[in-house]
Each structure stands twice: as structure tokens, then as C-alpha cells.
Design an enzyme around this catalytic site. Structure first.
Site, mmCIF file in Angstrom:
data_model
loop_
_atom_site.group_PDB
_atom_site.id
_atom_site.type_symbol
_atom_site.label_atom_id
_atom_site.label_comp_id
_atom_site.label_asym_id
_atom_site.label_seq_id
_atom_site.Cartn_x
_atom_site.Cartn_y
_atom_site.Cartn_z
ATOM 1 N N SER A 61 -9.534 2.039 2.883
ATOM 2 C CA SER A 61 -8.652 2.784 1.999
ATOM 3 C C SER A 61 -7.638 1.899 1.270
ATOM 4 O O SER A 61 -6.965 2.363 0.343
ATOM 5 C CB SER A 61 -7.883 3.856 2.793
ATOM 6 O OG SER A 61 -7.039 3.267 3.776
ATOM 7 N N LYS A 77 0.843 -1.195 0.000
ATOM 8 C CA LYS A 77 0.000 0.000 0.000
ATOM 9 C C LYS A 77 0.884 1.254 0.000
ATOM 10 O O LYS A 77 1.890 1.310 0.708
ATOM 11 C CB LYS A 77 -0.918 -0.015 1.221
ATOM 12 C CG LYS A 77 -1.941 1.107 1.270
ATOM 13 C CD LYS A 77 -2.849 0.930 2.490
ATOM 14 C CE LYS A 77 -3.870 2.042 2.612
ATOM 15 N NZ LYS A 77 -4.767 1.850 3.786
ATOM 16 N N SER A 90 -9.987 -0.105 7.064
ATOM 17 C CA SER A 90 -9.383 0.051 5.743
ATOM 18 C C SER A 90 -8.775 -1.205 5.147
ATOM 19 O O SER A 90 -8.396 -1.210 3.979
ATOM 20 C CB SER A 90 -8.312 1.149 5.782
ATOM 21 O OG SER A 90 -8.913 2.419 5.871
#
Length: 462
Positions: free
Chosen positions: A164, A81, A188
């Protein structure tokens, strides 16, 4: 690569490489070709480091041929990420802020050292393919990003991937890597895992280091994993926890014996306000757990029903978020997207005194961790009350999907989301298992037993 030789899991890939049927370079090349083909559509990756990945894979293959092996992660392609620092590779945090325009062009945020989690994964032999898309500053469950573009749900490109950690989840669902590293502050990892039909673990708060990860809210931020199956989560945890001095025993391989374990559903919470198809899938999961020998117990939890104060959570989260971006917000507030601007405008109004009171209340609430598990071993809930909404859904819709997320983030508890069905629109449905602090081994055992008894985790391989 021939279809028959494409491994579906980390465990399969490791076995094929150990037996000589596969090399890391061949596997990495396969995934890079997939990224080149699919990423323009699904937008899972912000940065792909093709040359570096191939060179690392070649080096790891050479080490293996000379009897130097790092373990099950040796040669395994993963995605990181893009709020997690990787040495000499840009880390954008999904924001225009870190793509500053200078006379020489755009200047990227490039760190000289790896985050702790990346250090450990590299030491375990992982090959990093690239950095995955995310909501700006990990501030939104939609997975949308105005500057880098939205990540699509792999199963229906008109629907949200969840955020996210949107890119990591979509990369797994699209079979563009074998593992994705994400972060979870208020859902997330778990939300995109649910909506993308993959497995996602938020570990116990503090179990893994956040050093080198751009903060969303330090009191809740947790790095974790997204994979195709439960066993791969265990392999990843083993890789980053050992050979540390730890009370954890080796997690992999997992067992399936859950006979006599008590799984709790919460009265007026677990099934309140969820879509009928979600409820049907959870009831079906409950029946499977019963067949496996688990006991389903309905409990009452005043904390989850009445006492949990989301204002306290928000006070802490928004204050800490503003602290992380205070200087940039003061000098150039308009560089941020609408969600980040909104959060920062609220955070600037929260006094240190209010923040300290909220932190004190959080500490007092930690006693609830024991109360939740006095009668049961784990809690069972839907991951989200609805399947993935349309990608341009109203922000209120996304906020509704935090209901089964935030209370457990607030308490720092570990939780896993795993596939448990499909809606009539063929969108994935997620089941969440929540445990007491440091109960990852138990969570993974129960999740694995369920996975073995069903076919839902195999849907991504079709």
C-alpha cells in the site's frame, strides 16, 4: 540545479551540504519542482507542503551555518505515507472518510501532533515535502485508490506501483525525494519496493513506535523506509533509534564482509510458483553471494510449506481492522472502497473468542522464529513471485504476491527488498532477505555487500 550536483543518496546530499556545495533550501526547491512536474502523471503525492518545507530548509541551513547540526539527516528532503500523522497537515489515510463534506466544504483530518516516527525524523533534521498516496487504509497491495487516484509505476505507467506504500515507492523511483516513509502489515513496503526498483525495509515488529499511525492491523503493523540504496536505510534507522537506550550499535557506515555467512533457500518454497525471469534473477543473485563468500544452504521448513495458516493471520488482521473502523462502518459503510468494504464485512463476523484463539496460535508460532534460523543466518527469497502486473489486474493476482510476505509479517521478522534485475519488459525484480528478530544490522550488511557487487540499485539514477 546542475545534474552533476544532484545527490543520488542521503549520504551524498549530506556530504555536499556539509562541504558547502549545496544547501537544504536548494535541494528542497529542486524536489518541489520535480513534484510539480511529475506528480500529475505518477500521482505519488496527495498533499505537498511547499511553503512549510522551504521554511524548514531555510531554518536548517541557518542552524548549520551557526554550527548546529543534527547529523546525516540534517536538511534531507523526505516524504511521509499519508496514514502517518504530521502536525497541522492533513492525514487522509487514502480515504473519503476523512474528507467529510460540511456546509463549509470538505473538512480534512488534521492532527495537532506528529506521530512518533515523524517527531524523531524532524528532530534528526529531516525536511518533509508532503504526504504520499496509498491504497485506502493501507488495505491493498495494488497501490490503487478510487478516491485520490491510482499511483503509477514509474517505469511503466500501465503497471502497478505496488501497495500500500505506493506513493512513497514511486516518489523514490521518480527521484522526487531522498527517502520515503511507509508502513508494512502484510508486504506494503516490500512489494512496492520490489515493483518500483527501490530498497525497502520492514524492521522487526515493535522496534519502531506506531504511535500516531492509523492502524491496519495492530498485531502486524510496522513503520519502515524506502530509499535508493541500502546505506540510506542504515542512516534512517540510526536517526530514529538514537540517542535512545538501545542494544543496537550505530549502523552506518556499513561494511561488505559477508564471508562465511549462511544464506538459506527453502526447499519447495523459494522457487515454487515464480515467474521464470524472477527465478533467473534470484539464481543470479545466489551466484553473486557465493562469489562474495557466503554459503548457500537449502533448508526444509514445515512451517513455511505446510504449517503456516493464513486463516489465523487473516482472523487477526480482519478483526483488528474492523475494530479500528467499527463506528464509521456501522454508520456509513458505503463511504469505503470495495476492498475496504470487503475486509470490514469479513471482520464484523469474527468473534472476540475466535480472535483470541488466533492470537494464542500466533504466540505459539513465535517458536518458529528460532527454528527458521537454526541452520542459516538469513533467508533469501524473491520479494514477489511476479513483476508488477497491469494496474487494473484482478484482485486475485495481487493476493498471489503476498506469498513471500505474510508468513514473515506473522512472525514479526525484519525483511528487506532490494533490486536484483529487470524483466524483458524492463520492470524491476526484487530480492528479499529475511532475518531473525532484531537482526537489522546483519540484513543491511548482506544487502549492502550485494548492492556494491551489482549495478541494479543504480538503475533508478539513469
Amino acid at each position: 540545479m546542475q545534474a552533476d550536483f544532484i545527490p543520488k543518496t542521503i549520504a551524498q546530499a549530506s556530504q555536499q551540504m556539509r562541504s558547502g556545495l549545496l544547501t537544504s533550501r536548494t535541494l528542497v526547491k529542486h524536489y518541489l519542482e520535480g513534484i510539480q512536474k511529475l506528480n500529475p502523471t505518477v500521482n505519488a503525492f496527495i498533499t505537498v507542503i511547499e511553503q512549510q518545507a522551504l521554511e524548514t530548509a531555510t531554518k536548517l541551513d541557518f542552524e548549520r551555518s551557526n554550527g548546529q547540526e543534527h547529523g546525516l539527516m540534517h536538511g534531507i528532503p523526505i516524504a511521509i505515507k499519508d496514514n502517518i500523522d504530521t502536525a497541522e497537515v492533513k492525514t487522509t489515510v487514502g480515504s473519503e472518510l476523512f474528507c467529510e463534506l460540511t456546509n463549509q466544504g470538505w473538512r480534512d483530518r488534521i492532527q495537532l501532533s506528529d506521530s512518533v516516527i515523524v517527531q524523531k525524523l524532524k528532530a534528526a533534521g529531516a525536511v518533509i515535502l508532503g504526504k504520499t498516496n496509498l491504497s485506502e487504509f493501507a488495505a491493498d497491495l495494488s497501490g490503487n485508490n478510487l478516491f485520490y487516484g491510482n499511483t503509477c509505476n514509474f517505469w511503466n505507467h500501465n503497471h502497478s506501483s505496488g501497495g500500500s506504500s505506493s506513493g512513497s515507492a514511486t516518489a523514490i523511483a521518480a527521484r522526487l525525494c531522498l527517502a520515503g516513509i511507509g508502513t508494512d502489515t502484510g508486504g506494503s513496503i516490500r512489494v512496492p519496493a520490489s515493483w518500483s526498483g527501490v530498497v525497502g525495509l520492514r524492521p522487526t515488529y515493535g522496534l519502531l513506535s506506531n504511535e500516531g499511525i492509523f492502524p491496519r492491523a495492530r498485531s502486524f503493523d510496522t513503520v519502515g523506509f524506502l530509499t535508493n540504496c541500502v546505506e540510506d536505510i542504515a542512516i534512517l534507522l540510526d536517526a530514529v533509534l538514537f540517542p535512545l537506550s538501545t542494544n543496537f550499535k550505530q549502523l552506518y557506515p556499513l561494511t561488505t564482509n559477508i564471508n562465511g555467512l549462511k544464506l538459506g533457500i527453502v526447499n519447495n518454497y523459494t522457487f515454487r510458483g515464480i515467474e521464470p525471469e524472477i527465478a533467473k534473477a534470484i539464481y543470479n543473485a545466489i551466484s553473486i553471494f557465493k562469489k562474495l563468500g557466503a554459503k548457500i544452504i537449502t533448508i526444509n521448513s514445515p512451517f513455511l510449506i505446510e504449517e503456516f495458516d493464513e486463516v489465523t493471520y487473516s482472523t487477526i488482521a480482519l478483526y483488528e481492522f474492523h475494530q479500528a473502523l467499527q463506528a464509521a462502518y456501522t454508520t456509513n459503510p458505503n463511504i469505503f472502497g470495495a476492498k475496504v468494504q470487503s475486509d470490514l464485512s469479513k471482520g464484523v463476523k469474527i468473534s472476540y473468542h475466535s480472535y483470541k484463539k488466533a492470537k494464542q496460535k500466533q504466540e505459539e508460532c513465535f517458536l518458529q522464529r528460532q527454528k527458521l534460523f537454526q541452520e542459516v543466518d538469513l533467508l533469501l527469497t524473491p520479494t514477489t513471485p511476479m513483476v508488477a502486473p497491469l494496474i487494473d489486474a484482478d484482485a486475485k493476482i495481487y493476493r498471489l504476491n503476498q506469498r513471500f510476505m505474510i508468513p514473515f509479517s506473522f512472525l514479526g521478522l525484519p525483511a528487506i527488498s532490494l533490486p536484483c534485475g529487470r524483466s524483458s519488459q524492463d520492470l524491476p525484480i526484487g530480492l528479499q532477505l529475511v532475518g531473525n528478530s532484531y537482526s537489522e544490522a546483519l540484513i543491511l550488511r548482506v544487502a549492502f555487500a550485494y548492492q556494491v557487487a551489482t549495478t541494479f540499485s543504480e538503475d533508478s539514477f539513469l
